[in-house]
Write an enzyme that holds these catalytic residues in place. Structure first.
Site, PDB file in Angstrom:
ATOM      1  N   LYS A  35     -46.964  20.580 123.950  1.00  0.00           N
ATOM      2  CA  LYS A  35     -45.646  21.228 123.971  1.00  0.00           C
ATOM      3  C   LYS A  35     -44.926  21.021 122.632  1.00  0.00           C
ATOM      4  CE  LYS A  35     -43.654  17.046 126.032  1.00  0.00           C
ATOM      5  NZ  LYS A  35     -43.129  16.444 127.273  1.00  0.00           N
ATOM      6  N   TYR A 260     -22.386  14.347  98.186  1.00  0.00           N
ATOM      7  CA  TYR A 260     -21.119  14.593  98.889  1.00  0.00           C
ATOM      8  C   TYR A 260     -20.433  13.279  99.247  1.00  0.00           C
ATOM      9  CZ  TYR A 260     -22.455  19.474  99.745  1.00  0.00           C
ATOM     10  OH  TYR A 260     -22.803  20.784  99.612  1.00  0.00           O
TER      11      TYR A 260
HETATM   12  C1  PLP Z   1     -44.072  15.390 127.503  1.00  0.00           C
HETATM   13  C2  PLP Z   1     -44.661  15.071 128.810  1.00  0.00           C
HETATM   14  C3  PLP Z   1     -45.862  14.347 128.891  1.00  0.00           C
HETATM   15  C4  PLP Z   1     -46.510  13.705 127.692  1.00  0.00           C
HETATM   16  O1  PLP Z   1     -45.885  12.468 127.471  1.00  0.00           O
HETATM   17  P1  PLP Z   1     -46.299  11.557 126.231  1.00  0.00           P
HETATM   18  O2  PLP Z   1     -45.545  10.297 126.430  1.00  0.00           O
HETATM   19  O3  PLP Z   1     -45.883  12.304 125.017  1.00  0.00           O
HETATM   20  O4  PLP Z   1     -47.766  11.387 126.315  1.00  0.00           O
HETATM   21  C5  PLP Z   1     -46.428  14.177 130.128  1.00  0.00           C
HETATM   22  N1  PLP Z   1     -45.840  14.679 131.236  1.00  0.00           N
HETATM   23  C6  PLP Z   1     -44.685  15.346 131.202  1.00  0.00           C
HETATM   24  C7  PLP Z   1     -44.090  15.853 132.463  1.00  0.00           C
HETATM   25  C8  PLP Z   1     -44.044  15.559 129.996  1.00  0.00           C
HETATM   26  O5  PLP Z   1     -42.874  16.204 129.964  1.00  0.00           O
END
Ligand code: PLP
Length: 378
Positions: A35, A260
């Site tokens: 993701k 700045y």
């Molecule tokens: C992002 C996510 C993961 C992955 O988690 P990590 O700690 O990055 O491995 C797994 N399950 C769900 C529901 C997530 O939102």
């Protein structure tokens, strides 16, 4: 590119090594979570590398992220878990995307989008202690009953049961045992409704590495692929290096104010180097006064306020010239800061550093982890 953008490079060998470390720790199969554009590394690139290294499935938040993988020709099973009852499930099912469902309304919408003879493949998502996504415990029975009913109609198949732990980055936290017990209870309740999901998944990266009792049949790992152990214990390797070219150099006398608000003044005569990366590109404004980059073989502090597009670093008396590359972060091999250092400087977590890079960076760089020569021969 035109040479004035910071460069992102991603090391596929680091990702593959991380997958092997996670697979060795896990009792079940691995779902690679890609993701948020693969935690900033490129979703398709991360997916392909993780699959080649042994992951069997992919996970994303949004259906659009899953569809983008399909458009790039990625064929592996993909699960998307952040959906609304009004999401376009017809398009998703046509692309063979599996959908995580946490309420009856969405379950019905998914089932009615299924075409005859091809049941929608869903994972039922239960909340085991974070009150975020997933059905709250009081809603499990009605969700399971409806799923069993729809399974009998042939429009739906419950392929998985899914939960997520709130405190896995602290392996000793009592919430981990509670969440695991809750997940086991959900599985038993599902069974009592006649559901037999084959994929049982609770663990993300931290639990995969540190909590074997949470493994069931599969782990969903994202952070670990790119080098983050949320518990900060395992020697995973950061896969991303960001280099920024020096685009200007000036020698200034003691007392010169920088940036700045004139928040920093040179304490002595020094050399300032300008880098074309600011808070719109992922150098957080709050990093001023703490952050440093690696330039000319040494740590050079970011000085003055971080601007939208640029920062100034204090190179001291180092022989820097326009065109030299500063390493903003990388795996740490050459003394450069890591995403974990940036997270500490900014009061955040490395995930936010890696996913927070802007769109102006040049991501076309060759996939390599090698840090380019810091100073050219002159
Ligand atoms: C992002 C996510 C993961 C992955 O988690 P990590 O700690 O990055 O491995 C797994 N399950 C769900 C529901 C997530 O939102």
């Amino acid at each position: 590119m035109t040479g004035s953008a910071a460069l992102v490079s991603v090391d596929p060998d680091a990702i593959a090594a991380n997958v092997r470390t996670l697979a060795a720790a896990s009792r079940g199969e691995l779902m690679a979570v890609v993701k948020a554009d693969g935690y900033g590394h490129g979703a398709t690139r991360l997916a392909r590398t993780a699959l080649a290294a042994g992951a069997g499935r992919l996970g994303v938040a949004h259906l659009d992220e899953a569809l983008a993988l399909r458009r790039d020709g990625v064929d592996a099973p993909v699960l998307a878990w952040l959906v609304a009852p009004s999401s376009d499930f017809g398009t998703a099912l046509a692309a063979r995307i599996e959908i995580a469902v946490s309420c009856v309304e969405t379950l019905r919408a998914v089932a009615s989008a299924a075409t005859d003879g091809r049941p929608a493949s869903v994972h039922l998502q239960v909340d085991v202690g974070m009150a975020r996504d997933g059905a709250p415990p009081g809603a499990w029975a009605s969700l399971f009953a409806e799923a069993a009913q729809l399974e009998r109609t042939g429009r739906l198949r419950v392929a998985g049961l899914m939960g997520h732990l709130a405190n896995a980055e602290d392996p000793a936290h009592p919430g981990n045992a509670q969440g695991t017990a809750g997940f086991t209870a959900a599985r038993e309740l599902a069974g009592s409704h006649g559901l037999r999901p084959q994929l049982l998944h609770l663990a993300a990266t931290a639990a995969t590495l540190h909590l074997p009792r949470t493994h069931f049949t599969m782990s969903r790992v994202g952070a670990g692929l790119v080098g983050i152990d949320p518990a900060g214990r395992t020697p995973l390797r950061f896969a991303m290096t960001v280099n920024a070219p020096v685009i200007g150099v000036r020698r200034v006398p003691a007392g010169t104010p920088v940036g700045y608000g004139s928040t920093w003044r040179a304490g002595r005569a020094t050399t300032l180097a300008l880098l074309p990366m600011g808070y719109a590109d992922g150098i957080r404004h709050c990093a001023a006064r703490r952050a440093a980059v690696q330039l000319a073989g040494r740590r050079c502090p970011v000085v003055g306020a971080v601007s939208m597009d640029q920062v100034v670093v204090d190179a001291g008396d180092a022989p820097v010239a326009a065109g030299d590359l500063a390493t903003v972060f990388g795996p740490g091999d050459s003394g450069e800061p890591t995403p974990r250092d940036w997270a500490r400087w900014c009061g955040t977590i490395p995930h936010e550093i890696l996913t927070g890079l802007g769109t102006r960076l040049d991501r076309t760089a060759a996939p390599t982890h090698r840090v380019p020569a810091l100073t050219g021969a002159r």
